[in-house]
Motif scaffolding. Structure first.
Motif, mmCIF file in Angstrom:
data_model
loop_
_atom_site.group_PDB
_atom_site.id
_atom_site.type_symbol
_atom_site.label_atom_id
_atom_site.label_comp_id
_atom_site.label_asym_id
_atom_site.label_seq_id
_atom_site.Cartn_x
_atom_site.Cartn_y
_atom_site.Cartn_z
ATOM 1 N N SER A 1 0.826 -1.211 0.000
ATOM 2 C CA SER A 1 0.000 0.000 0.000
ATOM 3 C C SER A 1 0.857 1.257 0.000
ATOM 4 O O SER A 1 1.976 1.267 0.472
ATOM 5 C CB SER A 1 -0.926 0.001 1.214
ATOM 6 O OG SER A 1 -0.196 0.181 2.397
ATOM 7 N N ASP A 2 0.300 2.289 -0.561
ATOM 8 C CA ASP A 2 0.932 3.600 -0.589
ATOM 9 C C ASP A 2 0.537 4.322 0.694
ATOM 10 O O ASP A 2 -0.620 4.345 1.073
ATOM 11 C CB ASP A 2 0.397 4.338 -1.824
ATOM 12 C CG ASP A 2 0.844 5.765 -1.936
ATOM 13 O OD1 ASP A 2 1.544 6.248 -1.029
ATOM 14 O OD2 ASP A 2 0.492 6.402 -2.936
ATOM 15 N N HIS A 3 1.523 4.872 1.400
ATOM 16 C CA HIS A 3 1.256 5.548 2.674
ATOM 17 C C HIS A 3 0.246 6.678 2.538
ATOM 18 O O HIS A 3 -0.396 7.055 3.497
ATOM 19 C CB HIS A 3 2.558 6.105 3.270
ATOM 20 C CG HIS A 3 3.443 5.054 3.831
ATOM 21 N ND1 HIS A 3 3.321 4.587 5.108
ATOM 22 C CD2 HIS A 3 4.455 4.351 3.273
ATOM 23 C CE1 HIS A 3 4.224 3.660 5.333
ATOM 24 N NE2 HIS A 3 4.918 3.496 4.231
ATOM 25 N N PHE A 4 0.107 7.235 1.354
ATOM 26 C CA PHE A 4 -0.776 8.372 1.163
ATOM 27 C C PHE A 4 -2.003 8.003 0.339
ATOM 28 O O PHE A 4 -2.651 8.848 -0.243
ATOM 29 C CB PHE A 4 -0.006 9.527 0.505
ATOM 30 C CG PHE A 4 1.183 9.938 1.329
ATOM 31 C CD1 PHE A 4 1.018 10.646 2.515
ATOM 32 C CD2 PHE A 4 2.460 9.577 0.959
ATOM 33 C CE1 PHE A 4 2.114 10.997 3.296
ATOM 34 C CE2 PHE A 4 3.559 9.929 1.734
ATOM 35 C CZ PHE A 4 3.366 10.642 2.905
ATOM 36 N N SER A 5 -2.306 6.715 0.305
ATOM 37 C CA SER A 5 -3.429 6.259 -0.498
ATOM 38 C C SER A 5 -4.757 6.649 0.143
ATOM 39 O O SER A 5 -4.835 7.025 1.298
ATOM 40 C CB SER A 5 -3.360 4.743 -0.651
ATOM 41 O OG SER A 5 -3.541 4.121 0.603
ATOM 42 N N THR A 6 -5.793 6.513 -0.646
ATOM 43 C CA THR A 6 -7.140 6.721 -0.155
ATOM 44 C C THR A 6 -7.711 5.351 0.179
ATOM 45 O O THR A 6 -7.616 4.427 -0.623
ATOM 46 C CB THR A 6 -7.993 7.396 -1.245
ATOM 47 O OG1 THR A 6 -7.375 8.637 -1.577
ATOM 48 C CG2 THR A 6 -9.400 7.636 -0.768
ATOM 49 N N ALA A 7 -8.300 5.229 1.362
ATOM 50 C CA ALA A 7 -8.886 3.955 1.769
ATOM 51 C C ALA A 7 -9.978 3.541 0.792
ATOM 52 O O ALA A 7 -10.659 4.385 0.206
ATOM 53 C CB ALA A 7 -9.453 4.068 3.182
ATOM 54 N N ARG A 8 -10.142 2.236 0.629
ATOM 55 C CA ARG A 8 -11.142 1.690 -0.287
ATOM 56 C C ARG A 8 -12.517 1.559 0.361
ATOM 57 O O ARG A 8 -13.470 1.163 -0.306
ATOM 58 C CB ARG A 8 -10.659 0.347 -0.818
ATOM 59 C CG ARG A 8 -9.400 0.500 -1.659
ATOM 60 C CD ARG A 8 -8.846 -0.819 -2.125
ATOM 61 N NE ARG A 8 -7.641 -0.575 -2.904
ATOM 62 C CZ ARG A 8 -6.613 -1.392 -2.933
ATOM 63 N NH1 ARG A 8 -6.642 -2.532 -2.258
ATOM 64 N NH2 ARG A 8 -5.543 -1.084 -3.640
ATOM 65 N N VAL A 9 -12.597 1.856 1.649
ATOM 66 C CA VAL A 9 -13.872 1.947 2.370
ATOM 67 C C VAL A 9 -13.817 3.247 3.153
ATOM 68 O O VAL A 9 -12.742 3.808 3.379
ATOM 69 C CB VAL A 9 -14.119 0.749 3.333
ATOM 70 C CG1 VAL A 9 -14.258 -0.558 2.564
ATOM 71 C CG2 VAL A 9 -13.046 0.665 4.401
ATOM 72 N N SER A 10 -14.967 3.722 3.571
ATOM 73 C CA SER A 10 -14.955 4.972 4.334
ATOM 74 C C SER A 10 -14.305 4.753 5.696
ATOM 75 O O SER A 10 -14.336 3.656 6.247
ATOM 76 C CB SER A 10 -16.370 5.522 4.486
ATOM 77 O OG SER A 10 -17.170 4.614 5.202
ATOM 78 N N LEU A 11 -13.682 5.814 6.201
ATOM 79 C CA LEU A 11 -13.107 5.810 7.546
ATOM 80 C C LEU A 11 -14.140 6.490 8.435
ATOM 81 O O LEU A 11 -14.356 7.692 8.333
ATOM 82 C CB LEU A 11 -11.767 6.544 7.574
ATOM 83 C CG LEU A 11 -10.671 5.961 6.683
ATOM 84 C CD1 LEU A 11 -9.403 6.802 6.783
ATOM 85 C CD2 LEU A 11 -10.389 4.509 7.018
ATOM 86 N N VAL A 12 -14.781 5.696 9.274
ATOM 87 C CA VAL A 12 -15.883 6.181 10.097
ATOM 88 C C VAL A 12 -15.377 7.211 11.106
ATOM 89 O O VAL A 12 -14.414 6.951 11.842
ATOM 90 C CB VAL A 12 -16.579 5.007 10.820
ATOM 91 C CG1 VAL A 12 -17.668 5.507 11.759
ATOM 92 C CG2 VAL A 12 -17.156 4.021 9.799
ATOM 93 N N ASP A 13 -16.004 8.353 11.133
ATOM 94 C CA ASP A 13 -15.684 9.401 12.100
ATOM 95 C C ASP A 13 -16.324 9.019 13.430
ATOM 96 O O ASP A 13 -17.544 8.840 13.511
ATOM 97 C CB ASP A 13 -16.228 10.737 11.600
ATOM 98 C CG ASP A 13 -15.931 11.901 12.530
ATOM 99 O OD1 ASP A 13 -15.609 11.683 13.718
ATOM 100 O OD2 ASP A 13 -16.040 13.047 12.058
ATOM 101 N N VAL B 1 -4.279 -4.054 4.124
ATOM 102 C CA VAL B 1 -3.751 -4.198 2.775
ATOM 103 C C VAL B 1 -4.881 -4.165 1.748
ATOM 104 O O VAL B 1 -4.844 -3.384 0.798
ATOM 105 C CB VAL B 1 -2.912 -5.494 2.649
ATOM 106 C CG1 VAL B 1 -2.518 -5.752 1.206
ATOM 107 C CG2 VAL B 1 -1.663 -5.415 3.535
ATOM 108 N N ALA B 2 -5.900 -4.995 1.944
ATOM 109 C CA ALA B 2 -6.984 -5.087 0.961
ATOM 110 C C ALA B 2 -7.771 -3.791 0.837
ATOM 111 O O ALA B 2 -8.215 -3.440 -0.251
ATOM 112 C CB ALA B 2 -7.926 -6.239 1.328
ATOM 113 N N LEU B 3 -7.918 -3.076 1.957
ATOM 114 C CA LEU B 3 -8.738 -1.864 1.955
ATOM 115 C C LEU B 3 -7.912 -0.581 1.885
ATOM 116 O O LEU B 3 -8.455 0.515 1.990
ATOM 117 C CB LEU B 3 -9.664 -1.861 3.178
ATOM 118 C CG LEU B 3 -10.556 -3.109 3.287
ATOM 119 C CD1 LEU B 3 -11.420 -3.043 4.537
ATOM 120 C CD2 LEU B 3 -11.383 -3.315 2.032
ATOM 121 N N ALA B 4 -6.586 -0.727 1.699
ATOM 122 C CA ALA B 4 -5.675 0.417 1.528
ATOM 123 C C ALA B 4 -5.859 1.469 2.621
ATOM 124 O O ALA B 4 -5.979 2.660 2.336
ATOM 125 C CB ALA B 4 -5.839 1.034 0.140
#
Length: 187
Positions: A2-14, A170-173
């Protein structure tokens, strides 16, 4: 990888926008870390998965393996699975548990100057590499280092939990929000 600055493939719940069981668990996690790590924010999309993961961390945290060895197992498994997130997180947590930087770097390759720790890390990586298909001699190598059946079962549980977290990240970046650690080449 994964790229350290990638966008997650699922939302990051606030955490502050979450409700119900997810909110209660994220509040506990925030209390434990002083922040809400991105991995838990990703897993919070499923309150059941979050409850499972958080409960497993809690249960194993109070087990016979202990924090220092548990973090070395986590670092070895993370490195083998090229999980930048878990490698960074468990290196930080390992240092907090009193493991030296040198010992954590060695653990990335499944190595340790301590014969008991080295046997545990070898076994953990055998579980990962062979998808659990170890033999009696592999288990006996742990017993030869004075490890009980309780230790052996708990080591398997640590590996399984780390596979869960590695696969999520890894799978969800999931973007790494711990100080980065360089992966070591596999052996």
């Amino acid at each position: 990888m994964s790229d350290h600055f990638s966008t997650a493939r699922v939302s990051l719940v606030d955490r502050t926008a979450a409700s119900g069981p997810a909110r209660a668990l994220l509040d506990q996690i925030h209390g434990a870390f002083g922040t809400t790590p991105n991995m838990f924010r990703a897993v919070a999309n499923s309150p059941a998965a979050l409850q499972s993961m958080w409960a497993a961390f809690g249960a194993l945290g109070g087990g016979v393996v202990g924090a220092a060895l548990g973090e070395q197992i986590a670092v070895a498994v993370a490195n083998r699975n090229a999980c930048d997130y878990c490698l960074a997180a468990h290196t930080a947590l390992g240092r907090k548990a009193g493991v030296s930087g040198e010992a954590l770097a060695a653990a990335q390759s499944g190595e340790s100057a301590d014969p008991r720790t080295a046997a545990v890390l070898r076994f953990a990586l055998q579980l990962v590499n062979q998808r659990g298909q170890v033999d009696a001699a592999d288990v006996q190598a742990l017993r030869d280092q004075g490890l009980s059946d309780e230790h052996i079962v708990e080591i398997v549980a640590h590996v399984a939990l780390n596979l869960f977290t590695n696969y999520v990240n890894v799978a969800l970046a999931v973007p790494v929000d711990f100080p980065g650690v360089k992966l070591r080449p596999g052996r």
